[in-house]
Design an enzyme around this catalytic site. Sequence first.
Site, PDB file in Angstrom:
ATOM      1  N   LYS A   1     -25.964  17.632  16.190  1.00 13.84           N
ATOM      2  CA  LYS A   1     -27.243  16.632  15.942  1.00 13.84           C
ATOM      3  C   LYS A   1     -26.676  15.094  15.471  1.00 13.84           C
ATOM      4  O   LYS A   1     -27.657  14.366  15.215  1.00 13.84           O
ATOM      5  CB  LYS A   1     -28.199  17.167  15.008  1.00 13.84           C
ATOM      6  CG  LYS A   1     -27.660  17.684  13.606  1.00 13.84           C
ATOM      7  CD  LYS A   1     -28.791  18.207  12.854  1.00 13.84           C
ATOM      8  CE  LYS A   1     -28.086  18.744  11.646  1.00 13.84           C
ATOM      9  NZ  LYS A   1     -29.166  19.349  10.485  1.00 13.84           N
TER      10      LYS A   1
ATOM     11  N   ASP B   1       5.366  -7.895   5.536  1.00 17.75           N
ATOM     12  CA  ASP B   1       4.942  -8.927   4.498  1.00 17.75           C
ATOM     13  C   ASP B   1       6.155  -8.496   3.291  1.00 17.75           C
ATOM     14  O   ASP B   1       6.958  -9.784   3.112  1.00 17.75           O
ATOM     15  CB  ASP B   1       3.841  -9.131   3.804  1.00 17.75           C
ATOM     16  CG  ASP B   1       2.727  -9.525   4.689  1.00 17.75           C
ATOM     17  OD1 ASP B   1       3.166 -10.323   5.534  1.00 17.75           O
ATOM     18  OD2 ASP B   1       1.591  -9.416   4.564  1.00 17.75           O
TER      19      ASP B   1
ATOM     20  N   TYR C   1      -7.783   5.814   2.165  1.00 17.06           N
ATOM     21  CA  TYR C   1      -7.134   6.471   1.075  1.00 17.06           C
ATOM     22  C   TYR C   1      -6.826   7.902   1.011  1.00 17.06           C
ATOM     23  O   TYR C   1      -5.756   8.079   0.265  1.00 17.06           O
ATOM     24  CB  TYR C   1      -7.871   5.883  -0.223  1.00 17.06           C
ATOM     25  CG  TYR C   1      -8.236   4.302  -0.326  1.00 17.06           C
ATOM     26  CD1 TYR C   1      -7.019   3.458  -0.496  1.00 17.06           C
ATOM     27  CD2 TYR C   1      -9.289   3.868   0.343  1.00 17.06           C
ATOM     28  CE1 TYR C   1      -7.021   2.032  -0.358  1.00 17.06           C
ATOM     29  CE2 TYR C   1      -9.532   2.336   0.191  1.00 17.06           C
ATOM     30  CZ  TYR C   1      -8.326   1.547   0.015  1.00 17.06           C
ATOM     31  OH  TYR C   1      -8.547   0.050   0.108  1.00 17.06           O
ATOM     32  N   GLU C   2      -7.497   8.537   1.713  1.00 19.42           N
ATOM     33  CA  GLU C   2      -7.388  10.043   1.718  1.00 19.42           C
ATOM     34  C   GLU C   2      -6.049  10.279   2.265  1.00 19.42           C
ATOM     35  O   GLU C   2      -5.543  11.427   1.992  1.00 19.42           O
ATOM     36  CB  GLU C   2      -8.298  10.776   2.879  1.00 19.42           C
ATOM     37  CG  GLU C   2      -9.823  10.771   2.345  1.00 19.42           C
ATOM     38  CD  GLU C   2     -10.544   9.275   2.752  1.00 19.42           C
ATOM     39  OE1 GLU C   2      -9.898   8.206   3.108  1.00 19.42           O
ATOM     40  OE2 GLU C   2     -11.603   9.090   2.517  1.00 19.42           O
TER      41      GLU C   2
ATOM     42  N   ASP D   1       0.268   2.099   8.324  1.00 18.80           N
ATOM     43  CA  ASP D   1      -0.455   1.283   9.601  1.00 18.80           C
ATOM     44  C   ASP D   1       0.380   1.216  10.804  1.00 18.80           C
ATOM     45  O   ASP D   1      -0.051   1.250  11.870  1.00 18.80           O
ATOM     46  CB  ASP D   1      -0.416  -0.221   9.269  1.00 18.80           C
ATOM     47  CG  ASP D   1      -1.522  -0.595   8.161  1.00 18.80           C
ATOM     48  OD1 ASP D   1      -1.976   0.490   7.738  1.00 18.80           O
ATOM     49  OD2 ASP D   1      -1.953  -1.640   8.195  1.00 18.80           O
TER      50      ASP D   1
ATOM     51  N   ARG E   1       1.241  -5.877  -4.997  1.00 20.05           N
ATOM     52  CA  ARG E   1       1.409  -6.882  -3.748  1.00 20.05           C
ATOM     53  C   ARG E   1       1.809  -8.113  -4.096  1.00 20.05           C
ATOM     54  O   ARG E   1       1.518  -9.119  -3.450  1.00 20.05           O
ATOM     55  CB  ARG E   1      -0.133  -6.870  -3.090  1.00 20.05           C
ATOM     56  CG  ARG E   1      -0.434  -5.605  -2.434  1.00 20.05           C
ATOM     57  CD  ARG E   1      -1.566  -5.625  -1.282  1.00 20.05           C
ATOM     58  NE  ARG E   1      -2.063  -4.423  -0.528  1.00 20.05           N
ATOM     59  CZ  ARG E   1      -1.442  -3.892   0.436  1.00 20.05           C
ATOM     60  NH1 ARG E   1      -0.444  -4.352   0.841  1.00 20.05           N
ATOM     61  NH2 ARG E   1      -2.245  -2.884   0.796  1.00 20.05           N
TER      62      ARG E   1
ATOM     63  N   GLY F   1       0.711  -1.197  -0.062  1.00 17.20           N
ATOM     64  CA  GLY F   1       0.006  -0.047   0.147  1.00 17.20           C
ATOM     65  C   GLY F   1       0.881   1.135   0.260  1.00 17.20           C
ATOM     66  O   GLY F   1       1.918   1.373   0.563  1.00 17.20           O
TER      67      GLY F   1
ATOM     68  N   MET G   1      -8.042   3.462   8.627  1.00 16.60           N
ATOM     69  CA  MET G   1      -7.126   2.524   8.039  1.00 16.60           C
ATOM     70  C   MET G   1      -6.492   1.681   9.337  1.00 16.60           C
ATOM     71  O   MET G   1      -6.065   2.489  10.174  1.00 16.60           O
ATOM     72  CB  MET G   1      -6.603   3.064   6.983  1.00 16.60           C
ATOM     73  CG  MET G   1      -6.825   2.202   5.764  1.00 16.60           C
ATOM     74  SD  MET G   1      -5.915   2.605   4.356  1.00 16.60           S
ATOM     75  CE  MET G   1      -6.872   1.911   3.054  1.00 16.60           C
ATOM     76  N   GLY G   2      -5.754   0.995   8.853  1.00 18.35           N
ATOM     77  CA  GLY G   2      -4.832   0.087   9.668  1.00 18.35           C
ATOM     78  C   GLY G   2      -5.116  -1.436   9.778  1.00 18.35           C
ATOM     79  O   GLY G   2      -6.082  -1.807  10.447  1.00 18.35           O
TER      80      GLY G   2
ATOM     81  N   LYS H   1       8.298   0.763   5.434  1.00 17.85           N
ATOM     82  CA  LYS H   1       7.033   1.401   4.863  1.00 17.85           C
ATOM     83  C   LYS H   1       5.719   0.902   5.485  1.00 17.85           C
ATOM     84  O   LYS H   1       5.658  -0.409   5.501  1.00 17.85           O
ATOM     85  CB  LYS H   1       7.222   1.539   3.389  1.00 17.85           C
ATOM     86  CG  LYS H   1       5.762   2.055   2.911  1.00 17.85           C
ATOM     87  CD  LYS H   1       5.166   1.123   1.982  1.00 17.85           C
ATOM     88  CE  LYS H   1       4.435   0.040   2.638  1.00 17.85           C
ATOM     89  NZ  LYS H   1       3.393  -0.783   1.836  1.00 17.85           N
ATOM     90  N   THR H   2       5.072   1.704   5.689  1.00 16.11           N
ATOM     91  CA  THR H   2       3.442   1.503   6.050  1.00 16.11           C
ATOM     92  C   THR H   2       2.705   2.299   6.850  1.00 16.11           C
ATOM     93  O   THR H   2       3.316   2.764   7.980  1.00 16.11           O
ATOM     94  CB  THR H   2       3.307  -0.063   6.614  1.00 16.11           C
ATOM     95  OG1 THR H   2       1.614   0.003   6.845  1.00 16.11           O
ATOM     96  CG2 THR H   2       3.508  -0.337   7.898  1.00 16.11           C
TER      97      THR H   2
ATOM     98  N   ARG I   1      -2.978   8.277   2.356  1.00 11.19           N
ATOM     99  CA  ARG I   1      -2.076   7.253   1.855  1.00 11.19           C
ATOM    100  C   ARG I   1      -0.847   7.996   1.192  1.00 11.19           C
ATOM    101  O   ARG I   1       0.115   7.713   0.800  1.00 11.19           O
ATOM    102  CB  ARG I   1      -2.426   6.054   1.550  1.00 11.19           C
ATOM    103  CG  ARG I   1      -3.070   5.260   2.489  1.00 11.19           C
ATOM    104  CD  ARG I   1      -3.092   3.860   1.998  1.00 11.19           C
ATOM    105  NE  ARG I   1      -3.449   3.449   0.499  1.00 11.19           N
ATOM    106  CZ  ARG I   1      -3.691   2.174   0.282  1.00 11.19           C
ATOM    107  NH1 ARG I   1      -3.449   1.158   0.968  1.00 11.19           N
ATOM    108  NH2 ARG I   1      -3.888   2.198  -1.033  1.00 11.19           N
TER     109      ARG I   1
HETATM  110  P1  FBP Z   1       0.651  -1.948   3.627  1.00 10.97           P
HETATM  111  O1  FBP Z   1       0.592  -2.807   4.930  1.00 10.97           O
HETATM  112  O2  FBP Z   1       1.011  -2.419   2.593  1.00 10.97           O
HETATM  113  O3  FBP Z   1       1.437  -0.624   3.796  1.00 10.97           O
HETATM  114  O4  FBP Z   1      -0.847  -1.272   3.461  1.00 10.97           O
HETATM  115  C1  FBP Z   1      -1.579  -0.722   4.372  1.00 10.97           C
HETATM  116  C2  FBP Z   1      -2.909  -0.586   4.004  1.00 10.97           C
HETATM  117  O5  FBP Z   1      -3.237   0.738   3.623  1.00 10.97           O
HETATM  118  C3  FBP Z   1      -3.869  -1.008   5.168  1.00 10.97           C
HETATM  119  O6  FBP Z   1      -4.127   0.350   6.075  1.00 10.97           O
HETATM  120  C4  FBP Z   1      -5.226  -1.412   4.489  1.00 10.97           C
HETATM  121  O7  FBP Z   1      -6.009  -2.208   5.130  1.00 10.97           O
HETATM  122  C5  FBP Z   1      -4.511  -1.607   3.270  1.00 10.97           C
HETATM  123  O8  FBP Z   1      -3.360  -1.247   2.693  1.00 10.97           O
HETATM  124  C6  FBP Z   1      -5.567  -1.625   1.892  1.00 10.97           C
HETATM  125  O9  FBP Z   1      -5.197  -2.467   0.915  1.00 10.97           O
HETATM  126  P2  FBP Z   1      -5.346  -2.076  -0.744  1.00 10.97           P
HETATM  127  O10 FBP Z   1      -4.156  -0.894  -1.052  1.00 10.97           O
HETATM  128  O11 FBP Z   1      -4.868  -3.200  -1.357  1.00 10.97           O
HETATM  129  O12 FBP Z   1      -6.711  -1.494  -0.925  1.00 10.97           O
END
Ligand code: FBP
Length: 554
Positions: free
Chosen positions: A241, A175, A423-424, A204, A144, A80, A249-250, A201-202, A426
């Site tokens: 209200k 991974d 995604y906002e 998460d 991936r 990701g 994410m994570g 990298k990540t 990353r």
């Molecule tokens: P990485 O562990 O490869 O850095 O990805 C993290 C992540 O952004 C997670 O937070 C999320 O669950 C996943 O990737 C989403 O995967 P994809 O990019 O395949 O939709």
Amino acid sequence: MKLMTKSPLQIARASYQPKLPVALKSNVVLKEGSATESVADHAEIKNLFPNTYGMPLITIEPGDAKKNPIMAVGVILSGGQAPGGHNVICGLYDGLKSLNPSNKLYGFLGGPIGLVDHEYIELTKEIVDEYRNTGGFDIIGSGRTKLEEEWQYVKGAEICKKLGINAIVIIGGDDSNTNACVLAEYYSEKKTGIQVIGCPKTIDGDLKNEMIETSFGFDTACKVYSELIGNIQRDANSAKKYWHFIRLMGRSASHITLECALQSQPNICIISEEVEAKNMTLNDVVDKIVAVIVHRAKHGLNFGTLLIPEGLIEFIPAMKTLIAELNELLAENEDFIALNSDEEKREYVKSMLTPESTLVYRSLPKGIARQLTLDRDPHGNVQVSLIETEKLLIEMVAKRLVQLKAEGKYKGKFSAINHFFGYEGRCAIPSNFDADYTYSLGYTASVLISEGKTGYMASIRNLTAPAAEWIAGGVPITMMMNMERRHGKMKPVIQKALVQLDGAPFRYFESVREDWAGEKMTYIYPGPIQYYGPTEVCDQPTRTLQLEQGKNIY
Ligand code: FBP
């Protein structure tokens, strides 16, 4: 009319010169520590990695000038996206050129598959300069694909030989760095002369340990999400209200959710690791949420914010067992794949699960149950980003509140809005921290390569100090490994770092969360990432890192 191609901020950021640790600014020498061991399963890991196990920790220090032979390096972005990936490549490029201007850098396209399929470009100064301090992975793309079969390693070696590449840098999460380690071991064993270096990298934040203080991207992503949460809190406190259910994410660990909570102080924040440790059921989680909603309603506050980690579902013990059963059941299951309708698939799954898991599976809304059986990612993980836990919780909370109202125990109004932030954040423009950290990681990788190292992850430590005082070095990847069950088989993998319930960030959260849940206004509005201005505004590392390193955050 002339087409605009860059925003004013992009143009301004292009000239930002990332800060480097002092040791990387001059000639260097490597200082080696003592031999290392894997975090667990020593004998198995040693046996699987005879050539790369036990190597020493490395620190880079200022040294004397020396003549550096010409090198060619290949780089891969894996998994990701995370803010700062481009700067790892920029740091690597600049590091290689400073070692020897004739050095070359190639980028494999679309992730690890580029190495196998021989898809690459040479990364020239013109290309690299276009991407300095930008977010995203689009310079060469990511993917991936898991490198786990010998034919893939052989294909990789072929292209390296053809291009004269003597090292590959894999920028990835746990991974992908596991893949890097396997590749390093194979190339060592076969005496190919190809070195492999990893970079952490990540977004998460779960690739960290004693030697890797944080993964890059976590800082920026959390700051982006925290800004959005703060904005929502202002809205909630203005309109008074809505309850906002915000999933973050994570994939597994709750670090992002915890960090965003520390930055924005929502009314409720669920931490998956706590849910698991307390053996909570989904109903227990709902009860906790409902208690806060009812309490605030008594004070006329029919609004609030709730943070939910994306991985929650996998940490609820009964759900975890169900998912583990589904993982085993669906791994390469031709019978399941051959079924056409959702209903047939549902019936098939129900007939194959244990009675306990069948009960849990049946208790879930059909949509969520279906989401649990969707394709796994190439590493065998459930794609939790596709599971809408926030909607599931809204549904369950609303039902419970109706019951309580009927019993006369709740008189408020419940209107909920769901959000998912992932995604906002990353590919956001990296914060100063991530821009500096990633550039330093790339630079460090170039040094490790020129010193002939393989099977190492580039590391930068002392990250809460000013960048000049950061400590660059390398950590043997085997040191981070243990054996885990994946795709139904025991595999060597880098141990994921989950939120530690006895760690300083969680303990701090635990000490203040009751105040956040009460009737007092405790929201914080962090605002956007600042790139220019006073250092206490622009160069703050995450609250998580500060608390972990014993710093006072307020
Ligand atoms: P990485 O562990 O490869 O850095 O990805 C993290 C992540 O952004 C997670 O937070 C999320 O669950 C996943 O990737 C989403 O995967 P994809 O990019 O395949 O939709």
